[in-house]
Scaffold this motif. Structure first.
Motif, PDB file in Angstrom:
ATOM      1  N   LEU A  88      -1.417  -2.064  -3.453  1.00 51.99           N
ATOM      2  CA  LEU A  88      -0.496  -3.119  -3.021  1.00 51.99           C
ATOM      3  C   LEU A  88      -0.457  -3.274  -1.510  1.00 51.99           C
ATOM      4  O   LEU A  88      -0.272  -4.384  -1.009  1.00 51.99           O
ATOM      5  N   VAL A  89      -0.588  -2.171  -0.801  1.00 50.95           N
ATOM      6  CA  VAL A  89      -0.466  -2.184   0.657  1.00 50.95           C
ATOM      7  C   VAL A  89      -1.503  -1.246   1.261  1.00 50.95           C
ATOM      8  O   VAL A  89      -1.752  -0.169   0.737  1.00 50.95           O
ATOM      9  N   GLY A  90      -2.098  -1.670   2.367  1.00 49.38           N
ATOM     10  CA  GLY A  90      -2.943  -0.799   3.155  1.00 49.38           C
ATOM     11  C   GLY A  90      -4.419  -0.911   2.823  1.00 49.38           C
ATOM     12  O   GLY A  90      -4.835  -1.748   2.019  1.00 49.38           O
ATOM     13  N   PRO A  91      -5.200  -0.056   3.477  1.00 51.03           N
ATOM     14  CA  PRO A  91      -4.754   1.046   4.335  1.00 51.03           C
ATOM     15  C   PRO A  91      -4.296   0.567   5.710  1.00 51.03           C
ATOM     16  O   PRO A  91      -4.823  -0.410   6.241  1.00 51.03           O
ATOM     17  N   VAL A  92      -3.309   1.282   6.261  1.00 50.03           N
ATOM     18  CA  VAL A  92      -2.802   0.967   7.586  1.00 50.03           C
ATOM     19  C   VAL A  92      -2.593   2.275   8.348  1.00 50.03           C
ATOM     20  O   VAL A  92      -2.166   3.275   7.768  1.00 50.03           O
ATOM     21  N   SER A  93      -2.928   2.267   9.630  1.00 52.35           N
ATOM     22  CA  SER A  93      -2.769   3.443  10.489  1.00 52.35           C
ATOM     23  C   SER A  93      -2.118   3.024  11.797  1.00 52.35           C
ATOM     24  O   SER A  93      -2.460   1.975  12.353  1.00 52.35           O
ATOM     25  N   PHE A  94      -1.171   3.821  12.283  1.00 57.04           N
ATOM     26  CA  PHE A  94      -0.540   3.546  13.575  1.00 57.04           C
ATOM     27  C   PHE A  94       0.288   4.750  14.006  1.00 57.04           C
ATOM     28  O   PHE A  94       0.567   5.649  13.207  1.00 57.04           O
TER      29      PHE A  94
END
Length: 230
Positions: free
Chosen positions: A19-25
């Protein structure tokens, strides 16, 4: 500046569907970061994932560290949610006075005298930019406040916990221009003292308030599913 939150390859799944991502921060102490992306991409879901408040049926994958501590996916982590506090889009005002509301979370976290608790609440109201408007009416019902004042009261409730990080989910989306400006002033005043992650649909607001921006993209295989999680 030190990292308060480190996110690496964060994904949110519903069974087999991404549903979401991948995200990195990284969220750094004293810095305000904007989380941006099209409607339905899952910005609010990311905020919930960071404090393990995902709805039933959704799971988090990837690495999440808060103040250097790796956070395993589980619900009921009170220590985590006192360190990083989510302020939802719709301000939640409880029954009772303005002061009671400012103290709501702190009473469950800190065993201290009424004098100490009140001092923490007053400091938080000042930090949230609401003190001058409510100093002489702390015992009045919180529901008498305007929408913008309620939003800043929720911010004060979070700040009373003295968190390292704040997650703000569309904090001005339902406000008129004057109320929006006051809430923005309160958020801007946090620069240098908190790590703030701001979800906003307004690019101009992100430009005004944020030092850096994280763009959240729609997962390739989850176009229809992501729309259901905001």
């Amino acid at each position: 500046m030190d990292d308060v939150i480190t996110v690496r390859q964060l994904r949110v799944h519903s069974r087999e569907k991404a549903l979401v991502g991948p995200v990195s921060f990284n969220l750094r102490h004293g810095s305000t970061t904007g989380l941006c992306g099209p409607s339905g991409v899952g910005k609010s879901t990311v905020l919930r994932a960071l404090v393990d408040l995902l709805p039933n049926g959704l799971t988090r994958e990837g690495e999440l560290q808060v103040l250097g501590r790796t956070i395993a996916p589980r619900k009921g982590d009170a220590e985590l949610r006192a360190t990083v506090v989510l302020v939802p889009q719709t301000p939640v005002v409880f029954g009772g006075s303005i002061l009671d509301n400012a103290l709501f979370g702190l009473r469950h976290l800190l065993r201290a005298s009424q004098e100490v608790l009140r001092e923490r609440a007053e400091q938080a109201l000042e930090e949230a930019g609401l003190w001058k408007e409510v100093a002489d009416r702390l015992d009045e019902p919180a529901h008498t406040l305007s929408a913008g004042q309620r939003q800043r009261l929720c911010l004060a409730r979070a700040l009373a916990l003295q968190p390292a990080g704040l997650l703000l989910d569309e904090p001005t989306s339902a406000l008129d221009e004057r109320s929006r400006d006051k809430v923005e002033q309160s958020i801007a005043a946090l620069r240098g003292s908190r790590a703030v992650l701001l979800v906003s649909h307004d690019p101009a607001q992100v430009e005004r308030l944020c030092d850096t921006t994280v763009h959240l993209d729609q997962p390739m295989a989850a176009t229809s599913a992501a729309a259901a999680v905001g």
